[in-house]
Design an enzyme around this catalytic site. Structure first.
Site, short mmCIF file in Angstrom:
data_model
loop_
_atom_site.label_atom_id
_atom_site.label_comp_id
_atom_site.label_asym_id
_atom_site.label_seq_id
_atom_site.Cartn_x
_atom_site.Cartn_y
_atom_site.Cartn_z
N HIS A 25 95.41 28.39 53.23
CA HIS A 25 94.26 27.47 53.21
C HIS A 25 94.57 26.21 54.02
CE1 HIS A 25 91.97 29.53 49.90
NE2 HIS A 25 93.17 30.09 49.79
N ASP A 120 87.80 22.67 51.00
CA ASP A 120 87.98 24.12 50.84
C ASP A 120 86.94 24.62 49.83
OD1 ASP A 120 90.63 26.19 51.23
OD2 ASP A 120 89.13 26.70 49.73
N GLY A 359 96.03 39.14 54.23
CA GLY A 359 95.45 37.81 54.04
C GLY A 359 94.49 37.59 55.21
N THR A 363 95.03 38.81 59.13
CA THR A 363 94.12 39.83 59.67
C THR A 363 93.49 39.33 60.97
OG1 THR A 363 93.67 40.54 57.41
CG2 THR A 363 92.09 41.24 59.09
N GLN A 382 92.49 40.41 49.75
CA GLN A 382 93.23 41.31 50.63
C GLN A 382 92.73 42.76 50.58
OE1 GLN A 382 97.22 40.49 49.24
NE2 GLN A 382 96.88 38.28 49.52
#
Ligand code: UDP
Length: 461
Positions: A25, A120, A359, A363, A382
């Site tokens: 993050h 976030d 993750g 990816t 995931q």
């Protein structure tokens, strides 16, 4: 690395950003901060004390640490498999200090006007705080669009037994009616606490819907149909600004020192020959799974680079559980490191495939370098990302039966040696070509800037 033209805004505006304190993050939030900085914004990062970023890597940003009380539960990270627990805890433990810090920043005399706060998506409590302060809140969603759609559809709170199925159950391999891309066996991996996951996702999604806009670290060509579905469901502006890492690398926000010595080892390997293995910053595997990985790598006969994060193997500090004389037997063929410069490894011509936990950052990084994947998803988003990789984009092979040496050897052969693997490489290379679109990202950032300057988000002042 692609470059974004820098732009000076008519009036200098400040953006306050607040990342969730975990590697997957922090990286995209700081990359986003850099993108906005090149477009003329001043940047302040409010951050938890836990996993604090290193301000000296970002002299152009202001940093404001806040108390998070995470040390009270941090020792559970190695043992508590309920990932939702940590996010839900932070949504309570950070409230008071975040309010104080934000109010203080807004009251600072002589400071530039604050355009908005970007937090976030997992910090859902911040919407109410921003509303109270009449400050627009934009959400950064650090996972893919598909994950958001799946989380919206899956019945986490229904107390249905489907989240607890085992191999013996007849439905284990069947599709989940609410999100048919996923099988029941996938959703058993998402969480061990469906109720907690349901609470977390409904809070995240509700507060995303209440926000002034959502920024996604993805690109249109990758998730185009999901983008259309989402725009009907989320009636707030969406900005696909990704892949962020193509504009700014993640190395500055790495919480573990990256071992760069392996780049010279990679230089000596033939093109597209190396299997790169990493399961990210939070996943854990058991000793027996770890040993299956080792046997799988030993049996396949290709060079490999394996990231074993200290503490990743449950009950081990680092490599104690390796099969006897493993490193001597592998010799120059294999390298094990604690943490790698992943983006550079994936971009290296010697890297042939990425055996990943999927993750979202990993990816996306693999796609952007045109590297096909072997998927071993562990938890959270995931398993969803892994299904997109194997069944939608068809750019990787999912290890359907988990960590098991025969299946591992076959999966590596399929990706590295078979015709099927060549086709995957062609598909992922085509996605790579579409991934960087400087014009598109500039268009989106300009759209954001225009909305701020005309007060479309409700100007704070
Ligand atoms: N990463 C890295 N070195 C490594 C492994 C991972 O720099 O050896 C970085 C990787 O490039 C990515 C992040 O750590 O940006 C991991 O994020 P991801 O979403 O893939 O997984 P998570 O760690 O959140 O499970």
């Amino acid at each position: 690395m692609e470059t974004l033209g820098s732009v000076s805004t008519l009036r200098s505006r400040r953006i306050i950003l607040f990342p969730l304190p975990f590697q997957g993050h922090i990286n995209p939030m700081l990359q986003l901060a850099n993108i906005l900085h090149t477009r003329g914004f001043k940047i302040t990062i409010i951050h938890a004390e836990y996993n604090s970023p290193n301000p000296s890597n970002y002299p152009h940003f202001a940093f404001k640490p806040i108390k998070d009380r995470f040390s009270e539960i941090a020792d559970q990270l190695a043992t508590n498999r309920d990932g939702t627990y940590f996010a839900r805890y932070l949504n309570k433990s950070c409230v008071d200090s975040f309010i104080d810090c934000l109010a203080e920043l807004l009251a600072e005399p002589g400071e530039e006007r604050v355009a908005c706060v970007i937090t976030d998506a997992c910090f859902y409590f911040t919407q109410a705080v921003a509303d109270d302060l009449k400050l627009p809140r934009i959400v950064l969603r650090t996972s893919g669009l598909g994950c958001t759609l799946a989380c919206d559809a899956l019945p986490f709170c229904s107390k249905k037994a489907c989240f607890y199925l085992t191999k013996q159950d007849s439905d284990y391999e069947a599709s989940v009616p609410e999100f048919p891309l996923l099988k029941f066996k996938d959703i058993t991996n998402i969480t061990i606490n469906p109720q907690g996951m349901g609470d977390l996702t409904s809070n995240i999604l509700n507060q995303m819907r209440a926000s002034s806009g959502i920024i996604w670290n993805t690109f249109k060509e990758l998730e185009e149909s999901d983008l259309e579905t989402l725009s009907q469901d989320f009636q707030v502006p969406s900005f696909t600004l990704g892949p962020f890492h193509k504009y700014f690398p993640a190395s500055g926000s790495s919480l573990i020192e990256q071992d760069r010595t392996i780049l010279s080892w990679l230089d000596k390997q033939p093109p597209k020959s190396v299997v790169y293995v990493s399961f990210g910053s939070v996943a854990h595997i058991t000793k027996s799974e770890f040993q299956e990985v080792a046997h799988g790598l030993a049996n396949m006969g290709l060079p490999f680079l394996w990231v074993v994060r200290p503490g990743m193997v449950v009950g081990s500090e680092w490599l104690e559980a390796l099969p006897e004389k493993f490193l001597e037997r592998m010799g120059e063929r294999g390298r094990i490191v604690k943490w790698s410069p992943q983006q550079e490894v994936l971009a290296h011509p010697a890297t042939g495939c990425f055996w990943t936990h999927n993750g979202w950052n990993s990816t996306l990084e693999s796609i952007c370098e045109g590297v096909p994947m072997i998927c071993s998803p562990c938890l959270a988003d995931q398993p969803i990302n892994a299904r997109y990789v194997s069944d939608v984009w068809k750019i990787g092979v999912l290890l359907e039966d988990g960590f098991e040496r025969v299946g591992i050897k076959m999966a590596i052969k399929r990706v590295m040696m078979d015709k099927e693997g060549e086709e995957m490489r062609e598909r992922v290379s085509s996605l790579k070509e579409k991934s960087v679109n400087v014009w598109q990202i500039q268009w989106h950032v300009t759209k954001l800037q225009k909305q701020w300057s005309c007060g479309a988000f409700g100007d704070y002042m």
